[in-house]
Design an enzyme around this catalytic site. Structure first.
Site: not given
Ligand SMILES: CC(C)(COP(=O)(O)OP(=O)(O)OC[C@H]1O[C@@H](n2cnc3c(N)ncnc32)[C@H](O)[C@@H]1OP(=O)(O)O)[C@@H](O)C(=O)NCCC(=O)NCCS
Length: 511
Positions: A396, A449
């Site tokens: 991330h 996700e």
């Protein structure tokens, strides 16, 4: 002068209005008035020896005298500037003195006069070397605005909506509560919610102009078009059909009404586009259902079971806002121009469509498909990493620890249960240990996700609807930022460093 440096000569007034030092003050004042200028250069044999300004005249009349000589009231030995000096340099060296007008001289002889206001206007349009502030590529870590909407704390694995942990809001409250919080600034009371539900419930219905053209929008792109592309077109049309006006020209109440309208109708648009593409008729919204349930209902025509509706609601609530991500920034940049809310949202949807932002939540599931069975995970990941691929659903830009959305959605996936969840958990733990081994100096964790894909799949959402579903929730976050930007606006207009061939190059003649 485009492309070349501007010099003082480009801006000066020549010849300058002058006066002699031994002239009567009243005569010089009369000349200034007649010429409509704020100052005269005092010269002896065309050499500046002083400058007489309106301020000096004010001083003299305050002293109740206009008989006297120019030399008694002028500022002697004024700062002068050469005509070939670059505007920005002249402005920088003279700005500190507080002069309004500067004589322009060559070899001590007066050539003209230039006003500091003109110098400043040009100098600011073309910042000089040194007045640039270089920032990291991609603006990573650069603070570009102040916000009260929320924040992400990457090192702590925490994010919030207006001071409340977004995960707590997600698990304890409804999507509508979070929506109200973001737009109105506080959590709703029961009475607030009743009013709000009635208000937004009535806004879910498609306006006729949009209902009429949605079948064409769904068909127009053929196999290349998906609901997100259709949504982008439809929001543009909606804003025009409903007369959204520039944020600069409307008050907060009107902008809020625009925002509620789009937030409420986006799920209806997506569901209709999805059904039309499959050759089915759109289903009208059901006002008795919550935002998430109604969305699922409009996709299938069946009221979803509460567990699935709650799972999708959690996903949607947890993705309403997440710091100054690319699409949020995009929405604020467009709003900063004073453009209407529809334009800002169309731009934000475009930004969200990119695979590096929201455009690829189904890719983590594709990875699970490609791995196929848990025992293949180790070899598959090593192989993918060896060929330079990133493992989807991990890493991330901001979190350097566990992504709190991933943890929450993992819990939701477990509650839904089933073999996909067990498989996903096994793959996750193997991927994390391979990543830790191969990238020991990085903090790579599961991102939102990975389990978002699993949850949406288990709730029966087809993969092409993953990003559009993300858009349903993020529209609320974008609108909160649009309202905030419009309330205290300044146009967002950074600079770029030109690195091409030195201008101006001669324009070649046509053959
Ligand atoms: C999300 C992402 C773009 C963040 O990038 P970032 O914070 O800028 O991280 P960096 O690009 O600086 O990567 C840091 C290092 O970790 C590696 N890395 C990061 N994510 C990785 C992943 N998913 N798989 C393998 N390696 C990864 C990078 O190769 C890089 O290694 P290097 O420094 O040796 O070149 C990146 O992690 C990624 O591509 N993840 C996969 C796509 C994804 O899941 N996107 C959804 C995000 S919510």
């Amino acid at each position: 002068m485009m492309g070349s440096m501007r010099t003082v000569a480009d801006l000066m007034t020549s010849p300058a209005i002058t006066a002699g030092p031994d002239e009567q003050l009243a005569e010089a004042a009369e000349r200034m008035r007649t010429a409509g200028v704020g100052s005269v250069v005092v010269v002896e044999e065309n050499r500046p020896v002083g400058i007489l300004t309106e301020r000096d005249l004010v001083r003299s009349s305050a002293a109740a005298t206009t008989d006297g000589l120019v030399r008694e009231w002028m500022t002697p030995d004024p700062d002068c500037v050469g005509p070939d000096i670059e505007v920005a340099d002249a402005w920088r060296s003279l700005a500190a003195h507080g002069y309004r007008h500067i004589p322009v001289v060559v070899a001590g002889e007066l050539k003209g006069i230039v006003s500091m206001r003109d110098l400043m206007a040009v100098a600011q349009l073309r910042p000089v070397e040194g007045s640039f502030t270089d920032v990291p590529r991609g603006l990573k870590g650069v603070v570009v605005a102040e916000t009260q909407v929320g924040d992400v704390r990457g090192l702590e694995g925490f994010y919030h909506y207006r001071q409340y942990s977004a995960i707590d809001i997600t698990t304890k409250r409804s999507f509508e509560d979070a929506w109200y919080l973001l737009l109105e600034g506080e959590l709703p009371t029961w009475a607030d919610r009743e009013r709000f539900d009635a208000e937004v419930g009535a806004l879910r219905t498609l306006p006729d102009p949009l209902r009429d053209v949605l079948p064409n929008i769904a068909r127009a792109g053929g196999e290349h078009a998906g609901p997100l592309e259709g949504l982008r077109t439809a929001v543009s049309l909606l804003a025009t059909a409903e007369g959204f006006r520039p944020t600069l020209d409307i008050d907060r109440a009107t902008l809020r009404a625009n925002a509620l309208r789009v937030c409420a109708v986006v799920p209806t648009i997506i569901a209709a586009l999805h059904r039309l593409a499959a050759g089915q008729d759109p289903i009208d919204p059901d006002q008795r259902l919550g935002h998430a349930s109604n969305y699922l209902y409009m996709l299938t025509g069946a009221v979803p079971d509460p567990e699935r509706a709650r799972a999708i609601e959690r996903y949607m609530t947890s993705t309403i806002d997440h710091g100054f991500n690319a699409s949020t920034f995009t929405a604020r940049v467009v709003t900063s121009t004073g453009a209407d809310l529809g334009s800002a949202l169309v731009a934000a949807i475009g930004s969200l469509s990119g695979p590096l932002h929201g455009g690829a939540p189904s890719r983590a599931l594709d990875t699970l498909d490609a791995i196929g069975s848990p025992e293949r995970t180790d070899a598959w990941v090593r192989n993918a990493m060896a060929s330079g691929q990133r493992i989807m659903g991990f890493g991330h830009p901001v979190y350097r620890t566990v992504d709190p959305r991933s943890e929450m959605l993992k819990g939701t996936a477990r509650e839904l249960g089933g073999s996909l969840v067990e498989f996903a958990e096994k793959v996750e733990s193997t991927v994390l240990s391979v990543l830790a081994e191969l990238k020991p100096d990085r903090q790579l964790h599961t991102n939102v996700e990975f389990y978002a894909g699993v949850v949406m799949e288990l709730c029966g959402l087809p993969r092409p609807l993953f990003t559009p579903t993300f858009a349903v929730s993020r529209t609320v976050g974008w609108c909160a930022h649009i309202l905030e930007q419009a309330a205290d606006n300044r146009i967002i207009r950074p600079s770029a460093r030109y690195v091409g061939p030195p201008p101006p190059q001669p324009v070649p003649d046509r053959d």
